[in-house]
Design a protein around this motif. Structure first.
Motif, PDB file in Angstrom:
ATOM      1  N   UNK A 165      54.356  99.969  25.194  1.00 50.02           N
ATOM      2  CA  UNK A 165      55.108 101.190  24.896  1.00 50.02           C
ATOM      3  C   UNK A 165      56.031 100.984  23.695  1.00 50.02           C
ATOM      4  N   UNK A 166      56.253 102.045  22.961  1.00 47.50           N
ATOM      5  CA  UNK A 166      57.151 101.992  21.812  1.00 47.50           C
ATOM      6  C   UNK A 166      58.618 102.004  22.192  1.00 47.50           C
ATOM      7  N   UNK A 167      58.898 102.234  23.472  1.00 48.89           N
ATOM      8  CA  UNK A 167      60.262 102.230  23.994  1.00 48.89           C
ATOM      9  C   UNK A 167      60.295 101.272  25.174  1.00 48.89           C
ATOM     10  N   UNK A 168      61.211 100.310  25.121  1.00 47.50           N
ATOM     11  CA  UNK A 168      61.293  99.313  26.188  1.00 47.50           C
ATOM     12  C   UNK A 168      62.746  99.122  26.598  1.00 47.50           C
ATOM     13  N   UNK A 169      62.939  98.989  27.911  1.00 41.99           N
ATOM     14  CA  UNK A 169      64.285  98.879  28.456  1.00 41.99           C
ATOM     15  C   UNK A 169      64.395  97.639  29.326  1.00 41.99           C
ATOM     16  N   UNK A 170      65.473  96.882  29.137  1.00 40.16           N
ATOM     17  CA  UNK A 170      65.682  95.650  29.895  1.00 40.16           C
ATOM     18  C   UNK A 170      66.703  95.855  31.008  1.00 40.16           C
ATOM     19  N   UNK A 171      66.408  95.270  32.147  1.00 38.98           N
ATOM     20  CA  UNK A 171      67.318  95.228  33.290  1.00 38.98           C
ATOM     21  C   UNK A 171      67.497  93.756  33.625  1.00 38.98           C
ATOM     22  N   UNK A 172      68.569  93.160  33.143  1.00 38.11           N
ATOM     23  CA  UNK A 172      68.783  91.723  33.330  1.00 38.11           C
ATOM     24  C   UNK A 172      69.492  91.415  34.619  1.00 38.11           C
ATOM     25  N   UNK A 173      69.881  90.176  34.718  1.00 37.23           N
ATOM     26  CA  UNK A 173      70.580  89.730  35.922  1.00 37.23           C
ATOM     27  C   UNK A 173      71.969  90.357  35.973  1.00 37.23           C
ATOM     28  N   UNK A 222      52.541 121.565  32.244  1.00 34.84           N
ATOM     29  CA  UNK A 222      51.834 120.614  31.400  1.00 34.84           C
ATOM     30  C   UNK A 222      52.070 119.186  31.841  1.00 34.84           C
ATOM     31  N   UNK A 223      51.608 118.249  31.022  1.00 30.91           N
ATOM     32  CA  UNK A 223      51.721 116.838  31.396  1.00 30.91           C
ATOM     33  C   UNK A 223      53.167 116.369  31.490  1.00 30.91           C
ATOM     34  N   UNK A 224      53.379 115.388  32.327  1.00 35.30           N
ATOM     35  CA  UNK A 224      54.729 114.826  32.468  1.00 35.30           C
ATOM     36  C   UNK A 224      55.149 114.192  31.145  1.00 35.30           C
ATOM     37  N   UNK A 225      56.373 114.454  30.695  1.00 33.70           N
ATOM     38  CA  UNK A 225      56.797 113.905  29.408  1.00 33.70           C
ATOM     39  C   UNK A 225      57.112 112.414  29.437  1.00 33.70           C
ATOM     40  N   UNK A 226      57.435 111.874  30.606  1.00 30.10           N
ATOM     41  CA  UNK A 226      57.793 110.455  30.703  1.00 30.10           C
ATOM     42  C   UNK A 226      56.796 109.715  31.588  1.00 30.10           C
ATOM     43  N   UNK A 227      56.306 108.612  31.056  1.00 27.60           N
ATOM     44  CA  UNK A 227      55.455 107.703  31.819  1.00 27.60           C
ATOM     45  C   UNK A 227      56.049 106.310  31.662  1.00 27.60           C
ATOM     46  N   UNK A 228      56.021 105.526  32.731  1.00 28.58           N
ATOM     47  CA  UNK A 228      56.637 104.204  32.648  1.00 28.58           C
ATOM     48  C   UNK A 228      55.863 103.195  33.482  1.00 28.58           C
ATOM     49  N   UNK A 229      56.088 101.948  33.094  1.00 24.33           N
ATOM     50  CA  UNK A 229      55.584 100.807  33.863  1.00 24.33           C
ATOM     51  C   UNK A 229      56.759  99.862  34.073  1.00 24.33           C
ATOM     52  N   UNK A 276      56.559 110.436  26.128  1.00 25.13           N
ATOM     53  CA  UNK A 276      57.267 109.167  25.946  1.00 25.13           C
ATOM     54  C   UNK A 276      56.806 108.147  26.976  1.00 25.13           C
ATOM     55  N   UNK A 277      56.298 107.024  26.455  1.00 29.60           N
ATOM     56  CA  UNK A 277      55.914 105.899  27.301  1.00 29.60           C
ATOM     57  C   UNK A 277      57.029 104.871  27.269  1.00 29.60           C
ATOM     58  N   UNK A 278      57.369 104.340  28.441  1.00 28.77           N
ATOM     59  CA  UNK A 278      58.432 103.344  28.565  1.00 28.77           C
ATOM     60  C   UNK A 278      57.915 102.129  29.321  1.00 28.77           C
ATOM     61  N   UNK A 325      59.047  96.460  15.801  1.00 26.56           N
ATOM     62  CA  UNK A 325      59.487  97.834  15.585  1.00 26.56           C
ATOM     63  C   UNK A 325      59.667  98.666  16.831  1.00 26.56           C
ATOM     64  N   UNK A 326      59.716  98.014  17.983  1.00 23.72           N
ATOM     65  CA  UNK A 326      59.891  98.716  19.255  1.00 23.72           C
ATOM     66  C   UNK A 326      61.339  99.153  19.402  1.00 23.72           C
ATOM     67  N   UNK A 327      61.560 100.331  19.968  1.00 22.62           N
ATOM     68  CA  UNK A 327      62.902 100.794  20.305  1.00 22.62           C
ATOM     69  C   UNK A 327      63.323 100.095  21.587  1.00 22.62           C
TER      70      UNK A 327
END
Length: 144
Positions: free
Chosen positions: A92-100, A57-64, A22-24, A131-133
């Motif tokens: 990434x197909x999964x994106x998360x917002x951190x607002x003010x 194995x490889x790490x399941x989560x990668x993020x920027x 999962x890329x975030x 179509x991004x989550x």
């Protein structure tokens, strides 16, 4: 206290079956709550560590960590956070917002109606149309 072997065995089986990869992309805005970003990054790092220790194995989560313009941002408490790039570079197909930080109704309205808030909402709307989550942390749910 020793770890519950049954729990770890179930984690290994589930993780292997899912083949997590999962890329975030995390959008962090000026004035963000540092705790929301820190907790999210700690949880992801812990999940990767548990995976490495139990499944391998490889790490399941990668993020920027990204900002709207690709420049470092400052939290509501003054903490400066370097970022990995601009939201326009998000892939990434999964994106998360951190607002003010939004502590009351008036603050929410000001944040959503501000030029910065409108820009973040535009970025999220474009990602949704592609179509991004989308996900949000804490008061950032008002941006969705």
């Amino acid at each position: 206290m020793p770890a519950d072997r049954g729990c770890l065995d179930r984690f290994r089986v589930a993780s292997a079956k899912l083949g997590l990869n999962i890329d975030l992309d995390l959008l962090v805005c000026e004035g963000f709550f540092a705790s929301g970003v820190a907790v999210t990054l700690d949880v992801l790092a812990t999940a990767n560590a548990v995976h490495a220790q139990t499944v391998g194995g490889p790490e399941p989560f990668r993020w920027r960590v990204l900002s709207t313009e690709g420049e470092s941002v400052t939290s509501s408490s003054g903490l400066r956070l370097a970022v990995d790039g601009a939201w326009g570079d998000a892939r990434a197909g999964h994106r998360m917002a951190f607002g003010v930080g939004m502590a009351d109704v008036e603050a929410i309205e000001r944040a959503v109606e501000s030029p910065r808030g409108r820009r973040v909402i535009q970025c999220l709307s474009e990602a949704h149309a592609d179509g991004v989550t989308l996900m949000a942390s804490c008061s950032s749910t008002f941006l969705l």
